[in-house]
Motif scaffolding. Sequence first.
Motif, PDB file in Angstrom:
ATOM      1  N   TYR A 142       0.820  -1.210   0.000  1.00 25.86           N
ATOM      2  CA  TYR A 142       0.000   0.000   0.000  1.00 25.86           C
ATOM      3  C   TYR A 142       0.861   1.269   0.000  1.00 25.86           C
ATOM      4  O   TYR A 142       0.572   2.225  -0.735  1.00 25.86           O
ATOM      5  CB  TYR A 142      -0.924  -0.008   1.223  1.00 25.86           C
ATOM      6  CG  TYR A 142      -1.870   1.165   1.275  1.00 25.86           C
ATOM      7  CD1 TYR A 142      -3.069   1.157   0.574  1.00 25.86           C
ATOM      8  CD2 TYR A 142      -1.560   2.301   2.029  1.00 25.86           C
ATOM      9  CE1 TYR A 142      -3.933   2.236   0.618  1.00 25.86           C
ATOM     10  CE2 TYR A 142      -2.420   3.388   2.089  1.00 25.86           C
ATOM     11  CZ  TYR A 142      -3.609   3.347   1.377  1.00 25.86           C
ATOM     12  OH  TYR A 142      -4.451   4.424   1.421  1.00 25.86           O
ATOM     13  N   TYR A 143       1.931   1.274   0.815  1.00 23.86           N
ATOM     14  CA  TYR A 143       2.692   2.511   1.013  1.00 23.86           C
ATOM     15  C   TYR A 143       3.905   2.642   0.090  1.00 23.86           C
ATOM     16  O   TYR A 143       4.391   3.752  -0.140  1.00 23.86           O
ATOM     17  CB  TYR A 143       3.149   2.617   2.470  1.00 23.86           C
ATOM     18  CG  TYR A 143       2.026   2.952   3.420  1.00 23.86           C
ATOM     19  CD1 TYR A 143       1.489   4.239   3.465  1.00 23.86           C
ATOM     20  CD2 TYR A 143       1.482   1.980   4.251  1.00 23.86           C
ATOM     21  CE1 TYR A 143       0.450   4.545   4.317  1.00 23.86           C
ATOM     22  CE2 TYR A 143       0.439   2.288   5.115  1.00 23.86           C
ATOM     23  CZ  TYR A 143      -0.074   3.568   5.149  1.00 23.86           C
ATOM     24  OH  TYR A 143      -1.108   3.866   5.992  1.00 23.86           O
ATOM     25  N   ASN A 144       4.401   1.534  -0.432  1.00 24.28           N
ATOM     26  CA  ASN A 144       5.563   1.603  -1.323  1.00 24.28           C
ATOM     27  C   ASN A 144       5.114   1.607  -2.778  1.00 24.28           C
ATOM     28  O   ASN A 144       4.092   1.019  -3.127  1.00 24.28           O
ATOM     29  CB  ASN A 144       6.499   0.413  -1.089  1.00 24.28           C
ATOM     30  CG  ASN A 144       7.148   0.450   0.288  1.00 24.28           C
ATOM     31  OD1 ASN A 144       7.017   1.420   1.018  1.00 24.28           O
ATOM     32  ND2 ASN A 144       7.842  -0.624   0.646  1.00 24.28           N
ATOM     33  N   ASN A 145       5.903   2.276  -3.617  1.00 20.33           N
ATOM     34  CA  ASN A 145       5.652   2.278  -5.053  1.00 20.33           C
ATOM     35  C   ASN A 145       6.999   2.123  -5.759  1.00 20.33           C
ATOM     36  O   ASN A 145       7.748   3.096  -5.930  1.00 20.33           O
ATOM     37  CB  ASN A 145       4.956   3.566  -5.486  1.00 20.33           C
ATOM     38  CG  ASN A 145       4.449   3.486  -6.927  1.00 20.33           C
ATOM     39  OD1 ASN A 145       5.116   2.930  -7.797  1.00 20.33           O
ATOM     40  ND2 ASN A 145       3.284   4.068  -7.170  1.00 20.33           N
ATOM     41  N   GLU A 146       7.292   0.894  -6.125  1.00 18.15           N
ATOM     42  CA  GLU A 146       8.595   0.595  -6.726  1.00 18.15           C
ATOM     43  C   GLU A 146       8.794   1.331  -8.043  1.00 18.15           C
ATOM     44  O   GLU A 146       9.904   1.762  -8.378  1.00 18.15           O
ATOM     45  CB  GLU A 146       8.717  -0.923  -6.932  1.00 18.15           C
ATOM     46  CG  GLU A 146      10.103  -1.375  -7.369  1.00 18.15           C
ATOM     47  CD  GLU A 146      10.214  -2.890  -7.444  1.00 18.15           C
ATOM     48  OE1 GLU A 146      11.205  -3.372  -7.997  1.00 18.15           O
ATOM     49  OE2 GLU A 146       9.291  -3.577  -6.945  1.00 18.15           O
ATOM     50  N   ASP A 147       7.720   1.508  -8.815  1.00 13.47           N
ATOM     51  CA  ASP A 147       7.820   2.183 -10.112  1.00 13.47           C
ATOM     52  C   ASP A 147       8.300   3.626  -9.956  1.00 13.47           C
ATOM     53  O   ASP A 147       9.049   4.140 -10.794  1.00 13.47           O
ATOM     54  CB  ASP A 147       6.469   2.170 -10.822  1.00 13.47           C
ATOM     55  CG  ASP A 147       6.015   0.760 -11.174  1.00 13.47           C
ATOM     56  OD1 ASP A 147       6.889  -0.131 -11.221  1.00 13.47           O
ATOM     57  OD2 ASP A 147       4.806   0.549 -11.383  1.00 13.47           O
TER      58      ASP A 147
END
Length: 297
Positions: free
Chosen positions: A61-66
Amino acid sequence: ITEINSNMLYAYERYLKTERTHVRINQLGKTVKTKEKGMQSGGIYNHMRDLRTLFNAARLYYNNEDLGIFKIKHYPFKRYKNGSPPLTRKRNITVEQVRIVRDCKLPKDSRVEMARDLFMLSFYLCGMNAVDIYQLEKPDPKTERIEYNRSKTAAVRKDNAFISIKVVAEAAPLIKKYVGKLQDKYTTYNGLDTSLSKGLRELRQLSGVPDITFYWARHTFATLARNKCRMTKDDVALALNHVDEGHRTTDIYIDKDWGIVDEVQAGVIGLLQDLDEPKVAAMSPSETRKSMFIISA
């Protein structure tokens, strides 16, 4: 979230293994102190597995690898290993013990009688879960089948975990007595669950059948169907309302035949009926000749 680290997980596991004292307020507003034994390996595995699932959901939910956004940078489960699930111990009883439970003399309209009756109702209805019995609406007296969506898996299955089970003669009076009335007595399922746990604890003492919990009705039904009735695992799985992971694609093409469930149900209940039928003793050769002489005379 940073407080959930590998050291904390190891400490938490040690805590779960220890005996603990809980102080709670019961439904009557009284303070109740209970001692709880430490968790065994199976309980710890399930507990930490669920915590890992929650932690993974938070990272997703909190991380966005892109975008290179990593608000939760650490992963404690890389160091803390939960291992593989332990083998569960046997949770079924024999058909003779089922009869003992069924025929046990209990105080009328007591908690232990209700626990026994719902245990047997679950057994008659192919191992139906207590929460699903609780949620059933009062059926028409002439209804021949109980149809419902299994609460445990309804939300994650395309068929909404629907199943149709025949109302057998043994189940009919119990359905009339309890189904559609439990919610009047217990405002939530948790209340019924607590009452069942206490009732089954009394039942174990009064019947002499050790260890049984409500879920044992389901395990016992499945074990008898497979090992005594020699039903196929696929047919037992259908009666238990399980998804067959190995036949997901095939299941798209095949409509469910509730007659198969009826056959499994009839086979298991038949084992109990066979115990109730009086056994005819075999006659000796001399007795046979004597009876033949009487008939011919």
